[in-house]
Enzyme design. Structure first.
Site, short mmCIF file in Angstrom:
data_model
loop_
_atom_site.label_atom_id
_atom_site.label_comp_id
_atom_site.label_asym_id
_atom_site.label_seq_id
_atom_site.Cartn_x
_atom_site.Cartn_y
_atom_site.Cartn_z
N CYS A 2 6.85 1.76 4.66
CA CYS A 2 7.38 0.81 5.85
C CYS A 2 6.62 1.22 6.99
CB CYS A 2 8.90 1.08 6.10
SG CYS A 2 9.81 0.63 4.68
N ARG A 27 -0.55 0.54 4.85
CA ARG A 27 0.75 1.40 4.44
C ARG A 27 1.35 0.83 2.95
NH1 ARG A 27 2.38 4.98 8.69
NH2 ARG A 27 4.22 5.19 7.76
N TRP A 74 8.39 -1.92 2.72
CA TRP A 74 8.05 -1.56 1.40
C TRP A 74 9.45 -1.06 0.72
CZ3 TRP A 74 7.70 3.26 -1.68
CH2 TRP A 74 6.70 2.99 -2.81
N ASN A 100 12.21 3.04 8.95
CA ASN A 100 11.49 3.66 8.06
C ASN A 100 11.82 5.11 7.49
OD1 ASN A 100 9.19 4.48 6.45
ND2 ASN A 100 7.88 5.46 8.02
N GLY A 101 12.07 5.10 6.03
CA GLY A 101 12.60 6.09 5.42
C GLY A 101 13.90 5.72 4.56
N GLU A 487 -9.26 12.26 -11.20
CA GLU A 487 -9.42 11.42 -10.14
C GLU A 487 -10.08 10.05 -10.46
OE1 GLU A 487 -8.16 10.93 -7.26
OE2 GLU A 487 -9.56 10.14 -6.01
N LYS A 491 -8.30 6.28 -9.55
CA LYS A 491 -9.18 5.42 -8.64
C LYS A 491 -8.96 4.01 -9.55
CE LYS A 491 -8.79 6.69 -5.65
NZ LYS A 491 -8.46 7.96 -5.56
N GLU A 494 -5.44 2.70 -10.19
CA GLU A 494 -4.66 2.27 -8.67
C GLU A 494 -5.27 0.95 -8.17
OE1 GLU A 494 -4.07 5.96 -5.94
OE2 GLU A 494 -6.23 5.76 -6.25
N HIS A 510 -7.96 16.00 -29.92
CA HIS A 510 -6.25 16.21 -29.92
C HIS A 510 -5.53 14.95 -29.70
CE1 HIS A 510 -7.47 20.34 -30.81
NE2 HIS A 510 -8.04 20.39 -29.55
N LYS A 608 0.34 3.70 0.95
CA LYS A 608 -0.78 4.68 1.41
C LYS A 608 -0.10 5.99 1.75
CE LYS A 608 -4.77 6.13 3.07
NZ LYS A 608 -5.53 6.68 1.69
C1 G6P Z 1 -0.03 7.92 -2.31
C2 G6P Z 1 -1.40 7.24 -2.19
C3 G6P Z 1 -2.19 8.24 -2.54
C4 G6P Z 1 -2.44 9.65 -2.35
C5 G6P Z 1 -0.89 9.95 -2.31
C6 G6P Z 1 -0.85 11.45 -1.56
O1 G6P Z 1 0.29 7.83 -3.87
O2 G6P Z 1 -1.45 5.94 -2.51
O3 G6P Z 1 -3.71 7.69 -2.42
O4 G6P Z 1 -3.33 10.27 -2.87
O5 G6P Z 1 0.19 9.19 -1.92
O6 G6P Z 1 -0.76 11.06 -0.24
P1 G6P Z 1 -1.12 12.17 0.87
O7 G6P Z 1 -1.24 11.66 1.97
O8 G6P Z 1 -0.05 13.09 0.76
O9 G6P Z 1 -2.41 12.98 0.52
#
Ligand code: G6P
Length: 613
Positions: A2, A27, A74, A100-101, A487, A491, A494, A510, A608
């Site tokens: 949010c 966000r 959100w 927010n929260g 990673e 990516k 996501e 395995h 985000k």
């Molecule tokens: C969310 C984002 C990711 C990020 C993760 C941790 O899932 O979509 O891209 O890596 O949070 O976020 P931070 O701000 O704690 O690195």
């Protein structure tokens, strides 16, 4: 997650709020709304879906007034819908709140309020806040006392458990905004005769550079001036800070997406993360760590807690710190760490890594570690964020705002900072000055080497075209490049919604080997380090089963028939290869997602900054 924006001043609030909400789009959100106070009336507009829906609705029925609150939601409690979208209003429609929260005890409060006759309009936890504020406001006026919005909010807050950043507006008190935070961020923007409140500085920066980061349990009242009080209702002074980055930096520039812009920024952001921190004697200078050498030397164990991409950067950090300093390192998902009983002694050093500095699980892990007596250091990008402020010290990434939901430049900056930390710890223990100087020299070359990789963008785009329709991908790496494989897979999934798995290359036999056929491409990260020959064997295993391979390597030697496509990256020390090998993987994921028509900067279901558990 949010996003909140609020305005009070002499300009029309609607435009400012809508533009502000656009800055918070990154966000992640599923609905949006604004509430604007005009004399003795509150005008409310809420829509489901993207902000363009809200804009269209406001064009059809504009809301007048110079004071208002806006929100991108959100969903956590209750599905994405107009009724669940914020702002939420009191029974008489005279008070409105954005939040927010998560209010953890909302169901208890809801039952109590329902018994008192309150009829709820939404399924959200947030709605209890506005009914509580209304109740306390009315209690005062019903007793013949003058209404006091700030007091009503402050009283309501004492009943709430959980995390919140809120802003309240009311037609009972025209011109006034009341903001408060506990666990979720809230920033005050101080303009010329006007004020802003927002979840982060992005919506504020084009109006004013002056901001105040509210502390947990702060409440701020805006009524032509601002007054901040703490939990004990005592007035407190908080430092007015100048925002480090400009509105231009927040904007996308000439790039089609923020993510692409951020990938291309990496030569500069990596440089920024090491700027002024490398010493000629082959070590690092990290003033923010706040640890004297003696303390640093006495550390027996390191724990790193993080989530998402930050977790994978932490995994690279584990290898770096162990190799250079010999100190055992454990990397933990913050969400797991906080709920078990981690063994922490006064010789344990805990790092928490978070780009946003607001991730709820990482913040909770930090609090858990502190509670157990550990020194906790932060590696954050967002200055003044909750994690940055609650840690005992730390290192900022200085990577600038990262807007794309999929993290890119934060990862390379996190790995850069972790390299510096490993170097510092290593030089106090078992890394020689000569070795330290070699690492510093190689590190200094990384920004230009990333530039070289970015020149391969077109090649990577054509590889993406070849594989864009596949539904499964495997990413393999060993040693330092095992976390990079993780990673790379993250990516891709996501932003392109392709199922992708990262694996340590030798582990493939395995399990994942059973999946390999011509429809399951394998991305192999194979630098010419000590494990290069082993990697070639793993590639043979894939080829033997009809698999197709995209190889990332620094090999001058031809990978021959083993790889269908080879992306050649510059040579560096094996421990620094993640800083280079991750870049082609970011570009590959980006192009595949664009070609599949995906919403690259705001992928579905993701946020985000995840400020709830
Ligand atoms: C969310 C984002 C990711 C990020 C993760 C941790 O899932 O979509 O891209 O890596 O949070 O976020 P931070 O701000 O704690 O690195």
């Amino acid at each position: 997650m949010c996003g909140i924006v609020a305005y009070t001043g002499s300009r029309g609030a609607q435009q400012i709020l809508v533009e502000g909400l656009k800055k918070l789009e990154y966000r992640g959100y599923d609905s949006a709304g604004v509430c604007i106070q005009d004399h003795k009336h509150l005008g409310l507009m809420r829509t489901k879906g993207k902000l363009v829906e809200l804009e269209t609705a406001l064009q059809a029925g504009p809301l007048a007034g110079n004071v208002g609150i806006g929100h991108t939601r959100w969903a956590t409690h209750g599905a994405p819908s107009v009724m669940n979208a914020h702002p939420h209003t009191s029974v008489d429609g005279q008070i409105a709140v954005v939040h927010n929260g998560i209010i953890e005890n909302y169901s208890i409060i809801k039952i109590a309020l329902e018994k008192e006759g309150v009829v709820f309009k939404s399924e959200t936890d947030t709605e209890v806040i506005v009914h509580l504020v209304h109740k306390f406001y009315k209690a005062r006026t019903d007793a013949g006392e003058p209404g006091d919005l700030a007091k009503a909010v402050s009283e309501a807050l004492t009943h709430l458990e959980g995390a919140f950043g809120i802003v309240v507006v009311s037609s009972y008190e025209p011109g006034v905004l009341v903001g408060a935070r506990r666990g979720s961020p809230l920033v005050l923007g101080v303009g010329d005769g006007e004020f802003f409140l927002a979840s982060d500085v992005a919506p504020i920066v084009e109006h004013t550079q002056k901001v105040v980061y509210l502390d947990d349990n702060d409440m701020v009242v805006l009524n032509g001036t601002y007054k901040i009080t703490n939990q004990a209702n005592a007035e407190v002074r908080r430092e007015v800070q100048n925002i480090e980055f400009s509105a231009e930096q927040v904007a996308r520039g000439n790039f089609e997406h923020f993510m692409l812009k951020e990938i291309f920024e990496q030569p500069y952001t990596v440089l920024n993360s090491m700027r002024g921190r490398i010493l000629p004697e082959g070590t690092a200078k990290l003033n923010g760590l706040n640890l004297v050498n003696q303390e640093m030397r006495s550390i027996q164990r390191v724990i790193i807690a993080a989530c998402g991409t930050s977790f994978y950067a932490a995994k690279v950090g584990e290898y770096l710190i162990e190799e250079l300093s010999g100190i055992p390192v454990e990397v933990e998902y913050a969400s797991e760490f906080r709920y078990r009983n981690p063994i922490i002694t006064d010789r344990t050093l805990v790092f928490v890594i978070s780009q946003s500095g607001e991730t709820a699980d990482t913040l909770a892990a930090l609090r858990e570690a502190k509670q157990k007596g550990a020194t906790v250091l932060g590696i954050c990008n967002v200055v003044g964020s909750s994690i940055a402020r609650e840690t005992d010290g730390g290192v900022y990434l200085h990577a600038g705002p990262e807007i794309g939901v999929a993290s890119t430049k934060a990862f390379t900056s996190q790995v850069t900072v972790l390299t510096l930390i490993a170097l510092l710890m290593g030089r106090m223990r078992r890394t020689s000055a000569e070795e330290g100087m070699k690492i510093c020299k190689a590190l200094a070359k990384i920004p230009d080497q990333i530039k070289e990789i970015l020149l391969l963008n077109d090649q990577i785009k054509s590889i993406a075209r070849e594989f864009k329709d596949k539904e499964n991908f495997l990413f393999l790496g060993r040693g330092y490049n095992y976390p990079v494989a993780l990673e790379g897979a993250l990516k891709l999934k996501e932003i392109s919604y392709i199922h992708a798995e990262g694996y340590p290359a030798a582990e493939m036999k395995h399990g994942p080997i059973a999946l390999i056929d011509s429809n399951m491409p394998t991305v192999v990260i194979a630098p010419t380090d000590a494990l290069f020959d082993k990697m070639l064997s793993n590639m043979q295993e894939v080829k033997a089963r009809g698999g197709r391979i995209i190889a990332i390597t620094d090999a001058e030697a031809d990978l021959g028939k083993l790889a269908d496509y080879t992306i050649v990256i510059p040579k560096t020390l094996h421990m620094l290869t993640p800083l280079l090998s991750v870049v082609p993987l970011q570009l590959l994921a980006y192009h595949v997602a664009v070609m599949r028509g995906c919403d690259v900067d705001t992928p579905r279901n993701l946020a985000k900054s995840v400020t709830v558990e």
